[in-house]
Scaffold this active site. Structure first.
Site, PDB file in Angstrom:
ATOM      1  N   HIS A   1       1.963  -4.262  14.433  1.00  0.00           N
ATOM      2  CA  HIS A   1       1.553  -5.312  14.977  1.00  0.00           C
ATOM      3  C   HIS A   1       2.660  -6.399  14.659  1.00  0.00           C
ATOM      4  O   HIS A   1       3.253  -6.428  13.425  1.00  0.00           O
ATOM      5  CB  HIS A   1       0.402  -5.883  14.385  1.00  0.00           C
ATOM      6  CG  HIS A   1       0.108  -6.219  12.958  1.00  0.00           C
ATOM      7  ND1 HIS A   1       0.464  -7.349  12.201  1.00  0.00           N
ATOM      8  CD2 HIS A   1      -0.221  -5.255  11.903  1.00  0.00           C
ATOM      9  CE1 HIS A   1       0.108  -7.073  10.825  1.00  0.00           C
ATOM     10  NE2 HIS A   1      -0.032  -6.043  10.686  1.00  0.00           N
TER      11      HIS A   1
ATOM     12  N   ASP B   1       4.362  -6.166   6.211  1.00  0.00           N
ATOM     13  CA  ASP B   1       3.353  -6.069   7.158  1.00  0.00           C
ATOM     14  C   ASP B   1       3.348  -6.972   8.188  1.00  0.00           C
ATOM     15  O   ASP B   1       3.071  -8.619   7.910  1.00  0.00           O
ATOM     16  CB  ASP B   1       1.799  -6.389   5.997  1.00  0.00           C
ATOM     17  CG  ASP B   1       0.606  -6.472   6.769  1.00  0.00           C
ATOM     18  OD1 ASP B   1       0.614  -5.929   8.023  1.00  0.00           O
ATOM     19  OD2 ASP B   1      -0.464  -6.989   6.402  1.00  0.00           O
TER      20      ASP B   1
ATOM     21  N   GLU C   1      -3.107  -8.928  15.031  1.00  0.00           N
ATOM     22  CA  GLU C   1      -3.978  -7.915  14.179  1.00  0.00           C
ATOM     23  C   GLU C   1      -4.638  -8.505  13.239  1.00  0.00           C
ATOM     24  O   GLU C   1      -5.818  -8.317  12.858  1.00  0.00           O
ATOM     25  CB  GLU C   1      -3.113  -6.638  13.632  1.00  0.00           C
ATOM     26  CG  GLU C   1      -3.722  -5.792  13.059  1.00  0.00           C
ATOM     27  CD  GLU C   1      -4.104  -5.813  11.608  1.00  0.00           C
ATOM     28  OE1 GLU C   1      -4.993  -5.169  11.200  1.00  0.00           O
ATOM     29  OE2 GLU C   1      -3.215  -6.742  10.989  1.00  0.00           O
TER      30      GLU C   1
ATOM     31  N   ASP D   1       1.765   0.655  10.208  1.00  0.00           N
ATOM     32  CA  ASP D   1       0.911  -0.499   9.540  1.00  0.00           C
ATOM     33  C   ASP D   1       0.850  -0.188   8.048  1.00  0.00           C
ATOM     34  O   ASP D   1      -0.473  -0.653   7.579  1.00  0.00           O
ATOM     35  CB  ASP D   1      -0.036  -1.334  10.413  1.00  0.00           C
ATOM     36  CG  ASP D   1      -0.555  -2.593   9.888  1.00  0.00           C
ATOM     37  OD1 ASP D   1       0.306  -3.258   9.098  1.00  0.00           O
ATOM     38  OD2 ASP D   1      -1.518  -3.117  10.166  1.00  0.00           O
TER      39      ASP D   1
ATOM     40  N   HIS E   1       0.125  -9.398   1.985  1.00  0.00           N
ATOM     41  CA  HIS E   1      -0.448 -10.583   2.107  1.00  0.00           C
ATOM     42  C   HIS E   1      -0.212 -11.632   1.419  1.00  0.00           C
ATOM     43  O   HIS E   1      -1.002 -12.537   1.063  1.00  0.00           O
ATOM     44  CB  HIS E   1      -2.158 -10.748   2.525  1.00  0.00           C
ATOM     45  CG  HIS E   1      -2.706  -9.907   3.492  1.00  0.00           C
ATOM     46  ND1 HIS E   1      -3.888  -9.567   3.882  1.00  0.00           N
ATOM     47  CD2 HIS E   1      -1.803  -9.148   4.576  1.00  0.00           C
ATOM     48  CE1 HIS E   1      -4.022  -8.749   4.909  1.00  0.00           C
ATOM     49  NE2 HIS E   1      -2.737  -8.330   5.058  1.00  0.00           N
TER      50      HIS E   1
HETATM   51 ZN   LIG Z   1      -0.812  -5.124   8.730  1.00  0.00          ZN
END
Ligand SMILES: [Zn+2]
Length: 466
Positions: A286, A298, A332, A360, A432
């Site tokens: 993504h 990510d 995503e 991912d 994240h």
């Molecule tokens: Zn991801």
């Protein structure tokens, strides 16, 4: 649409490397049929692909451009638009076939200014990140006493006692699938008892005062209350104060809101098959990311490695019999609109999608593929045979289960899918966060991932009797 959103969010939560190990019931090992493929004639080709990947810094340079010159790429942001325009132009420059953007309307959530402070019995700013898709607070913020719980059972035991308070979930990390439940569902679970806001300990085993964002999922039955992540250190501090009966008070301010849906696109490029171009091996990751850090692991690395695999094959003059299609999915993280749109736009071709691979799980040393537990035994047997081409770089594992959020929608329509599995023991340290930056990626790991992706994609796309 609501239904799609929920499905999307659920899938977002499982877009992680430990997907496989979170399933409590291990599949019963059944004897596999003998392979119907023969890989001997692919050994020399695999060697060329691996060698070429290991002496090239092309993927790393491209990832550096994406992360340093474009940056993070949340759905609806200018950065994501720029990234898409750049990728389309670069894929054309690479000479890939049928390069195009397939339009997708995506949610446009913006964080705005935000803060969390301990306002009593003394004052202290806490390290925080609002959760994606959260509602905001009134301009003056929400100020209320904190109630700290270690799990949903403690919340349920308190019940109505949390009314008018801010619920803090101080839940230690066990594995992503289990711990992320508090991030995704904590707000609505607390709202059920009348809480005004929810604070979630970041979903990570490790912290240097680092908050981790990620999507939440509101239950349509409950009032939407704002929610944010706090660092492990912050959650533990609140726990200690609460346990001592010090009645900590928090003030949460968040400007978070949704703007109207924005236009975005899945970016697609191909290496057209020489004999059966209608049959497709799909690879990708993504393109969007959270709005902190650089989205390097990510999932910048995931999209770059899939893209580079195709570019490298083209450079080597290796055109398989079937088509290899690379997809850089949009949205995503907070909607899964890209994965759903791909399924909808290609529904009539899905029967000819013979395999799909998604990367991912971060860009770390590759271990092989995580094959969907539901994959036919013959596919598993054949894939194990093909994986032997990667024994030399120790990327020859075929794990008992796998898949991915973006390919989830087509897997539910019957396409056999797999994840690119990596040694991901440190992925959640930075997942994240503002620390998901290029310096966390080892260039050699990226080269090995390109090699693994390219050997699997090429061989599956070319071999007889897969
Ligand atoms: Zn991801």
């Amino acid at each position: 649409m609501r239904h799609l959103q929920i499905l999307g969010l659920i899938s977002t939560l499982i877009c992680v490397p430990l997907f496989a190990s979170q399933n409590p019931t291990p599949p019963t090992p059944a004897p596999l049929p003998p392979p119907t493929v023969s890989v001997d004639k692919y050994r020399a080709t695999a060697g060329r692909i691996i060698g070429a990947a290991l002496v090239s810094n092309h993927a790393y340079s491209r990832l550096a451009y994406l992360t340093d010159n474009i940056g993070h790429r949340l759905s609806g942001s200018k950065n994501l638009e720029r990234a898409i325009a750049w990728a389309l132009a670069e894929m054309k420059r690479d000479g890939l076939d049928n390069v195009r953007g397939e339009k997708v309307m995506v949610p446009h959530w913006v964080r705005g200014e935000e803060s969390l402070e301990l306002s009593g019995p003394h004052s202290l700013k806490l390290s925080m990140l609002g959760l994606g898709n959260s509602v905001g607070t009134p301009a003056e913020g929400i100020t209320a006493e904190a109630v700290v719980v270690r799990n949903f059972a403690e919340l349920d035991a308190l019940g109505e006692k949390v009314r008018g308070k801010i619920v803090v979930y101080n839940v230690p990390f066990t594995n992503y699938g289990a711990t992320v439940q508090y991030r995704s569902n904590g707000a609505s679970r607390a709202a059920r008892y009348g809480a005004l806001a929810a604070i979630v300990r970041s979903v990570t085993p490790i912290s240097l005062q680092s908050p981790h964002t990620g999507a939440l999922n509101y239950d349509a039955e409950q009032t939407k209350i704002p929610a944010a992540a706090v660092s492990i250190e912050g959650a533990e501090l609140l726990q200690r104060m609460y346990d001592r009966g010090e009645r900590p008070t928090l003030r949460l301010k968040m400007e978070a809101k949704f703007l109207p849906d924005a236009e975005s696109a899945n970016v697609i490029g191909e290496l057209r098959g020489s004999e059966k171009p209608d049959e497709v091996v799909l690879i990708g990751g993504h393109f969007d990311s959270w709005d902190v850090g650089q989205g390097a692991h990510d999932d910048g690395g995931g999209v770059i490695m899939a893209w580079e695999a195709v570019r490298l094959l083209k450079e080597l003059g290796l055109r398989p019999r079937r088509t290899i299609r690379v997809v850089l999915y949009t949205n995503e993280e907070n909607g899964l609109r890209g994965g759903n749109a791909y399924r909808d736009a290609h529904r009539d071709q899905l029967a000819k999608h013979i395999f799909a691979i998604e990367s991912d799980s971060g860009t770390y040393r590759p271990e092989g593929l995580g094959l969907a537990a539901t994959a036919p035994p013959q596919v598993r047997s054949n894939l194990r045979e093909i994986a032997k081409l990667l024994t030399g770089i120790a990327a020859d594992g075929i794990a008992a289960s796998g898949g991915g959020a973006d390919i989830g929608p087509i897997m539910r329509e019957g396409v056999v899918g797999a994840s690119l599995d990596v040694e991901g023991s440190h992925y959640f340290d930075i997942h994240h966060t503002a620390s998901d930056t290029l310096d966390k990626i080892d260039p050699r790991d990226l080269q090995l991932c390109v090699a693994t992706m390219a050997v699997f994609a090429y061989t599956i796309a070319d071999i007889n009797n897969f």
